[in-house]
Design an enzyme around this catalytic site. Structure first.
Site, PDB file in Angstrom:
ATOM      1  N   TYR A  75      31.007  30.796  36.233  1.00  0.00           N
ATOM      2  CA  TYR A  75      31.081  32.192  36.641  1.00  0.00           C
ATOM      3  C   TYR A  75      30.534  32.343  38.067  1.00  0.00           C
ATOM      4  CZ  TYR A  75      29.800  37.147  36.574  1.00  0.00           C
ATOM      5  OH  TYR A  75      29.660  38.469  36.875  1.00  0.00           O
ATOM      6  N   ASP A  78      26.786  28.289  28.349  1.00  0.00           N
ATOM      7  CA  ASP A  78      27.186  29.687  28.512  1.00  0.00           C
ATOM      8  C   ASP A  78      28.396  29.906  27.605  1.00  0.00           C
ATOM      9  OD1 ASP A  78      28.341  32.087  29.306  1.00  0.00           O
ATOM     10  OD2 ASP A  78      27.775  31.845  31.395  1.00  0.00           O
ATOM     11  N   LYS A  94      30.135  41.335  27.842  1.00  0.00           N
ATOM     12  CA  LYS A  94      31.519  40.980  27.569  1.00  0.00           C
ATOM     13  C   LYS A  94      31.830  41.178  26.069  1.00  0.00           C
ATOM     14  CE  LYS A  94      30.983  40.004  31.871  1.00  0.00           C
ATOM     15  NZ  LYS A  94      30.693  38.671  32.370  1.00  0.00           N
ATOM     16  N   ARG A 124       8.182  46.556  27.648  1.00  0.00           N
ATOM     17  CA  ARG A 124       8.606  45.374  28.413  1.00  0.00           C
ATOM     18  C   ARG A 124       8.477  44.116  27.537  1.00  0.00           C
ATOM     19  NH1 ARG A 124       4.903  43.524  31.397  1.00  0.00           N
ATOM     20  NH2 ARG A 124       4.491  45.369  32.625  1.00  0.00           N
TER      21      ARG A 124
HETATM   22  C1  LIG Z   1      29.729  38.073  33.229  1.00  0.00           C
HETATM   23  C2  LIG Z   1      29.321  36.690  33.036  1.00  0.00           C
HETATM   24  C3  LIG Z   1      28.005  36.266  33.317  1.00  0.00           C
HETATM   25  C4  LIG Z   1      26.961  37.183  33.920  1.00  0.00           C
HETATM   26  O1  LIG Z   1      26.615  38.210  33.064  1.00  0.00           O
HETATM   27  P1  LIG Z   1      26.174  39.675  33.547  1.00  0.00           P
HETATM   28  O2  LIG Z   1      25.962  40.404  32.273  1.00  0.00           O
HETATM   29  O3  LIG Z   1      27.275  40.235  34.394  1.00  0.00           O
HETATM   30  O4  LIG Z   1      24.921  39.501  34.346  1.00  0.00           O
HETATM   31  C5  LIG Z   1      27.684  34.955  33.064  1.00  0.00           C
HETATM   32  N1  LIG Z   1      28.601  34.082  32.563  1.00  0.00           N
HETATM   33  C6  LIG Z   1      29.860  34.447  32.286  1.00  0.00           C
HETATM   34  C7  LIG Z   1      30.812  33.444  31.735  1.00  0.00           C
HETATM   35  C8  LIG Z   1      30.272  35.762  32.515  1.00  0.00           C
HETATM   36  O5  LIG Z   1      31.534  36.106  32.257  1.00  0.00           O
END
Ligand SMILES: *Cc1c(COP(=O)(O)O)cnc(C)c1O
Length: 385
Positions: free
Chosen positions: A103, A175, A200, A51
């Site tokens: 998002y 982000d 992604k 962890r």
């Molecule tokens: C998918 C996504 C998230 C969240 O990520 P997860 O891995 O699904 O928890 C946050 N910001 C953006 C821009 C995303 O496309």
């Protein structure tokens, strides 16, 4: 060679990708272990419990830190759990200014979970004059930017906003999921932290859910490490290993995503059944100039409006086949989705309308398949409406 001297294409393969010192295996082993044997109580090799630390995760963190030119990186079990740790780090009752087109899951996390703890305000971060006024008046602890946004692909000026944040000692968090570290490096532009959904583009193969955050501050490192260990959203060794494997081709993939996306955006812009196309690489994009200034490419995401409504959208989405109808994005395969019904259903209908997420809006995550095949697939969709 010093890591700092390496180019991106070299870092993705070599940082954290050193051969196994014990056996010489060119691919590092997966340390699929929960605990580590100690030679005497408290005497160990830096690893006590997975962890808190795991050697496979450490390798991935080293690689990703280098890609964002950061000193520190933590990877987590999902993108949203990285966002959670950042919100947990703020003192209770903090003011947070957040972009108004983030998002859907981020919006839900902030407005339905952390609203119990902090004071969130969702604002248009592309309007710098209004934003500066808001920052000066409300003195936020943190400014949360997503740029480009999802799905409207709005672009915010990272260096201008980070400078406004610094004046009131607000942390600016970006982000950077849509551009990946290949096309945009927010820390170089003055941001304090970068967040990624590794699910992604970073992993790129649609087989892992994961998150990452990168930053330079040692103080933030102490706080985030404490919370990661205390709360426990650490990424598993196997998933960390998969991302280490996926990230090796990040530069190659991003170039291919962008080349295909540019051609598709131009194709859509000329199509008689399309009302409007949003792609940062098109001159028609309202923030094309900022995009060119702060990004080194325009990515693989396209949003467009069909001529028609929900029925035409549904028919189109059912008729394409290479573009798989699915949530998520950033994999080698092309995906298509309907934000109003799918990814952004958690955003209230009136807010969606205000943002422009209408029933004829379709989002593409352009993959790296052959461009002619992709365009043919879209033509089939158009021929059915
Ligand atoms: C998918 C996504 C998230 C969240 O990520 P997860 O891995 O699904 O928890 C946050 N910001 C953006 C821009 C995303 O496309």
């Amino acid at each position: 060679m010093n890591t700092k001297d390496m180019k991106f294409e070299t870092k993705v393969i070599h940082v954290g990708g050193e051969p196994d010192p014990v056996t010489g295996a060119i691919m590092p082993p997966i340390y699929q272990t929960s605990t580590y044997v100690q030679s005497s109580p408290g005497e160990h090799k830096g690893y006590e419990y997975t962890r808190s630390h795991n050697p496979t995760r450490t390798r991935l963190e080293e690689c990703l830190a280098s890609l964002e030119n950061a000193k520190h990186c933590f990877v987590t079990a999902s993108g949203l759990s990285a966002s959670m740790l950042i919100m947990q780090m703020l003192p209770h009752g903090s003011k947070v200014l957040c972009g108004d087109d983030v998002y859907g899951g981020t919006y839900r996390l902030f407005s339905k979970v952390f609203n119990q703890m902090h004071d969130f305000e969702f604002v248009d971060t592309t309007d710098l004059v209004a934003l500066e006024k808001k920052i000066t008046e409300s003195k936020p602890a943190l400014i949360w930017l997503e740029t480009p946004t999802n799905p409207m692909l709005k672009i915010s000026d990272i260096s201008a906003i980070a400078a406004m944040g610094k004046k009131v000692k607000a942390l600016t968090v970006v982000d950077n999921t849509f551009m990946s570290p290949y096309f945009q490096n927010p820390l170089n532009l003055g941001a304090d932290m970068v967040v990624h959904s590794m699910t992604k583009f970073i992993n790129g193969h649609s087989d892992v859910v994961g998150g990452a955050m990168m930053f330079n501050s040692d103080e933030l490192k102490e706080k985030i490490f404490f919370l990661q260990n205390a709360i426990g959203p650490s990424q598993s060794p196997f998933d960390s290993w998969l991302v280490l494997r996926g990230v090796k081709t990040l530069a190659l993939r991003m170039k291919a995503h962008q080349a295909n996306a540019m051609k598709i955006a131009q194709f859509l812009e000329k199509h008689p059944k399309v009302d409007k196309v949003i792609y940062p690489g098109l001159e028609s994009h309202p923030q094309h100039a900022i995009a060119k200034k702060q990004m080194s490419g325009f990515g693989g995401m396209i949003t467009f409006f069909l001529k028609g409504g929900i029925n035409e959208s549904r028919k189109f989405l059912e008729s394409v086949h290479l573009f798989a109808l699915a949530e998520s994005l950033g994999g080698v395969e092309s995906l298509i989705e309907h934000p109003a019904i799918m990814t952004h259903a958690s955003i209230p209908a009136d807010v969606r309308q205000k943002l422009g997420i209408h029933d004829n809006l379709i989002r593409l995550s352009v993959g790296v398949e052959d461009i002619d095949d992709l365009i043919k697939d879209l033509e089939i969709g158009f021929s059915k409406i």
